[in-house]
Design a protein around this motif. Structure first.
Motif, short mmCIF file in Angstrom:
data_model
loop_
_atom_site.label_atom_id
_atom_site.label_comp_id
_atom_site.label_asym_id
_atom_site.label_seq_id
_atom_site.Cartn_x
_atom_site.Cartn_y
_atom_site.Cartn_z
N PHE A 249 0.84 -1.20 0.00
CA PHE A 249 0.00 0.00 0.00
C PHE A 249 0.87 1.25 0.00
CE2 PHE A 249 -1.89 3.43 2.51
CZ PHE A 249 -3.07 3.66 1.82
N ALA A 250 1.92 1.24 0.81
CA ALA A 250 2.78 2.42 0.98
C ALA A 250 3.52 2.80 -0.29
CB ALA A 250 3.78 2.17 2.11
N CYS A 251 3.79 1.83 -1.18
CA CYS A 251 4.59 2.13 -2.38
C CYS A 251 3.74 2.46 -3.60
CB CYS A 251 5.52 0.95 -2.70
SG CYS A 251 4.72 -0.42 -3.57
N LEU A 252 2.42 2.47 -3.46
CA LEU A 252 1.54 2.73 -4.61
C LEU A 252 1.69 4.16 -5.11
CD1 LEU A 252 -1.70 0.89 -3.42
CD2 LEU A 252 -0.14 0.16 -5.24
N GLY A 285 8.00 -0.06 -12.56
CA GLY A 285 9.31 -0.52 -12.10
C GLY A 285 9.41 -0.63 -10.59
N ILE A 286 8.68 0.24 -9.87
CA ILE A 286 8.82 0.31 -8.41
C ILE A 286 8.03 -0.79 -7.71
CG2 ILE A 286 8.30 1.74 -6.38
CD1 ILE A 286 8.85 4.20 -8.24
N VAL A 287 6.78 -1.00 -8.10
CA VAL A 287 5.91 -1.98 -7.42
C VAL A 287 6.48 -3.40 -7.46
CG1 VAL A 287 3.65 -3.11 -7.49
CG2 VAL A 287 3.80 -0.61 -7.59
N PRO A 288 6.97 -3.89 -8.62
CA PRO A 288 7.54 -5.24 -8.62
C PRO A 288 8.72 -5.42 -7.65
CG PRO A 288 7.12 -4.54 -10.86
CD PRO A 288 6.91 -3.35 -9.99
#
Length: 295
Positions: A249-252, A285-288
């Motif tokens: 949730f925090a990285c969305l 790129g960030i979520v994975p």
């Protein structure tokens, strides 16, 4: 789980989401598409049906999620406080930058992402994260944009009404008649793919004139959320089964709703559009990476 299995799991999680968004993007590029009616139906009918169908189910007990609700609230508000001092350095208005950094894409992206990563049983948790973030957006977020906001109007919103009804239903232990339950559930199932499709259509409007701000905020948004989440997890004994959900949730990236609100209040909507849409592109790129750590 070995590395190959883990990478396959991440691919199987991210690929369906990216595919739906890409199909919508390509379709809208070939045939310009007005999603306003579909988005209004989603906000007014399908998402409220999804909320109520989950909250009214026998398996849903709001008391189980208190720790998660508190942690989510801390991440949303804490990330806003963390970013606030950066506005002067970036020479951007607080009202332009802070709301997109606080209110992330827990609907269009968060719900399907958690569903694919953790399975159908995680849908109530994804919904709790979405509801918490959304209620904060319609209260704290609206107050940030306009301190004179009438909160009576917030209570009339279909999603808020569905949440209150679902909460009452859950606390009372009532059950729906099977025919009604199936009807509401089927309406709710439309919401998730439609959210992703709407996100893809919206991507056709990416404004690269503010690309520097978009890229910087695309990094700040997940970074600020993860910093606050990790500090909270270090300070507070959050149940271990919620840690992965909270970090995802925090990285969305920023929610598309931020652009709609900015347009409503004429708060530099072109800048907010760049922040939101470039942030969502960068999340590919960030979520994975965060998913790799979580899984």
């Amino acid at each position: 789980m070995d590395s190959a299995s883990l990478l396959l799991k991440i691919f199987n999680t991210v690929f369906p989401l990216a595919t739906i968004v890409l199909v919508a993007f390509l379709y809208a590029r070939v045939r310009p598409t007005d999603m306003s009616v579909a988005n209004r139906l989603n906000i007014s009918v399908f998402v409220p049906a999804l909320i109520f169908s989950i909250m009214a189910s026998k398996e849903f007990h709001i008391s189980k999620y208190v720790d998660l609700i508190v942690a989510t609230t801390v991440v949303v508000l804490g990330s806003g406080l963390l970013v606030w001092p950066l506005c002067r350095w970036l020479k951007v208005s607080v009202k332009t930058l802070v709301p997109p950094m606080m209110f992330n894409n827990s609907g269009n992206l968060g719900i399907p992402l958690i569903l694919l990563a953790f399975g159908e049983s995680a849908l109530p948790i994804a919904l709790v994260l979405f509801l918490t973030e959304n209620l904060l957006h319609f209260t704290v977020g609206m107050y940030l944009m306009n301190p004179k906001t009438n909160f009576i109007n917030v209570l009339k919103m279909p999603m808020v009404v569905a949440t209150i009804l679902g909460l009452v239903w859950s606390l009372q232990g009532w059950t729906l008649a099977p025919a009604v339950e199936v009807s509401v559930s089927m309406l709710g199932q439309i919401a998730i793919p439609l959210m992703l499709f709407a996100l893809g259509v919206r991507m056709t409007n990416v404004d690269f004139s503010q690309w520097k701000l978009g890229v910087i905020s695309g990094l700040i948004c997940p970074l600020s959320g993860l910093i606050v989440a990790l500090i909270w997890l270090w300070l507070v004994d959050v149940p271990s089964e919620y840690v992965g959900y909270l970090l995802l949730f925090a990285c969305l990236p920023p929610a598309v709703l931020n652009y709609m609100v900015a347009e409503m209040y004429q708060q530099e909507p072109h800048k907010v559009a760049s922040i939101v849409l470039i942030g969502n592109l960068m999340s590919i790129g960030i979520v994975p990476c965060v998913l790799f750590y979580v899984l």
